[in-house]
Design an enzyme around this catalytic site. Structure first.
Site, short mmCIF file in Angstrom:
data_model
loop_
_atom_site.label_atom_id
_atom_site.label_comp_id
_atom_site.label_asym_id
_atom_site.label_seq_id
_atom_site.Cartn_x
_atom_site.Cartn_y
_atom_site.Cartn_z
N ARG A 76 51.14 2.45 32.35
CA ARG A 76 51.43 2.59 33.67
C ARG A 76 50.74 3.62 34.51
O ARG A 76 51.78 4.91 34.83
CB ARG A 76 53.24 3.14 33.66
CG ARG A 76 53.41 1.53 33.01
CD ARG A 76 55.36 1.67 33.09
NE ARG A 76 55.71 0.01 32.50
CZ ARG A 76 56.17 0.60 31.31
NH1 ARG A 76 56.15 1.13 29.84
NH2 ARG A 76 56.59 -0.82 30.67
N LYS B 223 43.04 5.55 46.59
CA LYS B 223 43.45 4.26 47.45
C LYS B 223 42.55 3.43 46.45
O LYS B 223 41.12 3.55 45.70
CB LYS B 223 43.14 3.57 48.07
CG LYS B 223 43.88 3.57 49.57
CD LYS B 223 43.61 3.09 50.81
CE LYS B 223 44.79 2.96 51.98
NZ LYS B 223 43.77 2.24 53.18
N GLU C 240 30.22 4.03 57.65
CA GLU C 240 32.27 5.05 56.97
C GLU C 240 32.07 6.63 57.57
O GLU C 240 32.65 7.09 58.21
CB GLU C 240 32.34 5.51 55.66
CG GLU C 240 32.44 3.50 55.11
CD GLU C 240 34.23 3.27 55.64
OE1 GLU C 240 34.94 4.06 56.44
OE2 GLU C 240 34.68 2.25 55.09
N LYS D 193 39.24 12.70 56.19
CA LYS D 193 39.90 11.60 55.27
C LYS D 193 41.24 12.58 54.75
O LYS D 193 42.28 12.30 54.84
CB LYS D 193 38.87 10.82 54.77
CG LYS D 193 39.48 10.40 53.64
CD LYS D 193 39.63 8.64 52.80
CE LYS D 193 40.13 7.75 52.26
NZ LYS D 193 39.32 6.57 51.61
N GLU E 240 50.55 5.31 53.78
CA GLU E 240 49.56 4.73 54.60
C GLU E 240 50.64 3.77 55.83
O GLU E 240 51.22 2.09 55.81
CB GLU E 240 48.95 3.70 54.34
CG GLU E 240 47.88 2.88 56.04
CD GLU E 240 46.42 1.62 55.28
OE1 GLU E 240 46.42 0.56 55.33
OE2 GLU E 240 45.98 2.36 54.34
N ARG F 102 47.64 6.98 58.26
CA ARG F 102 46.39 6.85 57.40
C ARG F 102 45.88 5.40 57.76
O ARG F 102 44.93 5.43 57.14
CB ARG F 102 46.63 6.73 56.39
CG ARG F 102 45.86 6.07 54.83
CD ARG F 102 46.23 6.57 53.69
NE ARG F 102 45.15 6.35 52.56
CZ ARG F 102 44.76 6.93 51.22
NH1 ARG F 102 45.39 7.65 51.13
NH2 ARG F 102 43.68 6.60 50.90
N ASN G 127 41.21 2.74 58.77
CA ASN G 127 40.90 1.66 59.09
C ASN G 127 40.48 0.78 60.11
O ASN G 127 40.45 -0.53 59.83
CB ASN G 127 42.38 0.28 58.07
CG ASN G 127 42.62 0.62 56.80
OD1 ASN G 127 41.82 0.55 56.25
ND2 ASN G 127 43.59 0.44 56.85
N HIS H 139 37.50 -2.02 60.55
CA HIS H 139 38.14 -3.19 58.85
C HIS H 139 38.92 -4.60 58.91
O HIS H 139 38.39 -5.09 58.14
CB HIS H 139 38.76 -2.46 58.24
CG HIS H 139 38.30 -1.28 57.57
ND1 HIS H 139 37.03 0.07 57.91
CD2 HIS H 139 37.68 -0.32 55.75
CE1 HIS H 139 36.65 1.30 57.56
NE2 HIS H 139 36.97 0.17 55.99
N HIS I 103 36.83 -6.35 57.28
CA HIS I 103 37.09 -7.08 56.13
C HIS I 103 37.02 -8.97 55.56
O HIS I 103 36.56 -9.03 55.06
CB HIS I 103 38.25 -6.20 55.65
CG HIS I 103 38.43 -5.25 54.93
ND1 HIS I 103 39.66 -4.84 54.50
CD2 HIS I 103 37.09 -4.51 53.68
CE1 HIS I 103 39.39 -4.11 53.88
NE2 HIS I 103 37.84 -3.70 53.55
N HIS J 214 29.58 -3.48 52.13
CA HIS J 214 31.02 -2.89 53.39
C HIS J 214 31.25 -2.41 54.30
O HIS J 214 31.64 -2.58 54.76
CB HIS J 214 31.67 -2.70 52.03
CG HIS J 214 33.02 -1.66 52.91
ND1 HIS J 214 34.39 -2.84 53.09
CD2 HIS J 214 33.55 -1.24 53.08
CE1 HIS J 214 35.34 -1.44 53.62
NE2 HIS J 214 34.54 -0.79 53.30
#
Length: 358
Positions: free
Chosen positions: A117, A138, A180, A222, A232, A236, A240, A243, A247, A260
């Site tokens: 956990r 993330k 990026e 960032k 997010e 935030r 993206n 993206h 994506h 990417h």
């Protein structure tokens, strides 16, 4: 060496520069409670190229070598990584170290977040792209139907970004990662974008000092956003930019076939055109696209719009089944807007007709 501090629910340092890897032992020794054991998860290509430096400067009790790149971010590799942690006898005071690019960091972070956990982990990014992914907490693995759809937020205890690793990057990886950097400038800093476009004419001969400056500025941008919105819930999502469409292209192409950052650049071009239609963005697209081409970006995809639309409908930013895009009102001023399938198709068809990206 330079040091930044990322402030979220917790604080952690980011070290950037030459010989940063030598600081690993000091950083681990300062952690409380004391670290009981360490599992190193390392990208296979990175291990092959930097094995001596890794063994000289990172002490670990167990080693698990990951498949290179996006292949690491699968359910099967995740299961193997959890197995490696169990076999190594990691406990709740143990530590995972991620040494590799964005995919390694995402997989290692998710492993750390879910093992017992949640245990601690340190990011040792080895690519330009990872200046973005290593910071902010993330973590995720991919599903064939969508990128990063299984994951959670889990902040690292530290980020050690040694420029040594960047010297062995292939040009394609440099180009992917630099997308990026460009993204950070577009969403947050008009002057930074101007600097980049004036300074960077050839990604094969990047000035080391300017690259370190650009990476530091990207991490600062960032960090400032993540500090305000760690999980997010609102701003935030600005990170993206490019993206949503990118994506979709990446998933359609098959993870790893297009890098990417290559897909993010395609997505940013698309989002800039959509911004022009929806927000009235005043930007010289011809100058920007000409510069992007001069850096060697391939901004073409053969993906049919219907396939991309199906993938965009699974984007994590969406609400109430409405597709949401990060757009720009102006350089440095992002906004999130709904976009209907018809208007998305119109942009797709226009760019295809003009031969710009499709």
């Amino acid at each position: 060496m330079e040091q930044l501090t990322i402030r979220t629910g917790t604080e952690y340092p980011v070290f950037i520069g030459e010989d940063v890897l030598k600081e690993t032992g000091r950083v681990i020794e300062a952690m409380q409670p004391a670290v009981t054991s360490i599992l190193l998860l390392v990208d296979s290509n990175v291990y092959e190229l930097h094995k001596t430096n890794i063994h000289d400067h990172i002490s670990f009790d167990a080693l698990f070598i990951l498949p290179a790149g996006e292949k690491a971010k699968s359910f099967s590799v995740y299961e193997e990584a959890i197995g490696a942690a169990l076999e190594a006898g990691l406990d709740r005071h143990s530590l995972i170290i991620a040494c590799g690019g964005g995919a390694t960091g995402d997989l290692a972070g998710f492993t750390a977040a879910t093992y017992m956990r949640g245990i601690r982990y340190i990011q040792v990014p080895t690519t330009i792209l990872a200046h973005d992914s290593a910071v902010g907490g993330k973590t995720a693995i991919n599903h064939p139907l969508g990128k990063n759809m299984t994951g959670c937020f889990h902040q690292p205890s530290a980020v050690l970004y040694d420029s040594m690793f960047l010297k062995t990057l292939p040009l394609r990886e440099i180009r992917s990662g630099f997308a990026e950097v460009i993204k950070h400038a577009l969403i947050a800093d008009k002057e930074f974008l101007k600097e980049i476009m004036e300074e960077v004419k050839d990604l094969g001969s990047l000035n080391d000092d300017f690259l370190q400056y650009a990476l530091k500025r990207g991490i600062q941008i960032k960090g400032e956003i993540v500090q305000k919105d760690e999980r997010e819930q609102n701003i935030r999502a600005y990170l993206n930019f490019g993206h949503t469409y990118g994506h979709a292209v990446e998933a359609w192409s098959g993870f790893g076939k297009k890098l990417h950052g290559e897909c993010v650049m395609i997505g940013m071009i698309y989002a800039l055109h959509l911004s022009n239609k929806k927000t009235g963005l005043n930007m010289s697209m011809s100058d920007f696209i000409s510069w992007v081409h001069s850096l060697g970006y391939d901004i073409h995809t053969d993906a049919p719009f219907a396939d991309l639309l199906a993938l965009m409908k699974k984007d994590k930013k969406n609400l109430n089944r409405e597709i949401r895009f990060v757009l720009l009102e102006s350089i440095g001023n992002p906004v999130i807007m709904n976009a209907a399938p018809d208007e998305l198709n119109n942009i797709h068809d226009t760019l295809k007709r003009e031969g710009e990206i499709l």
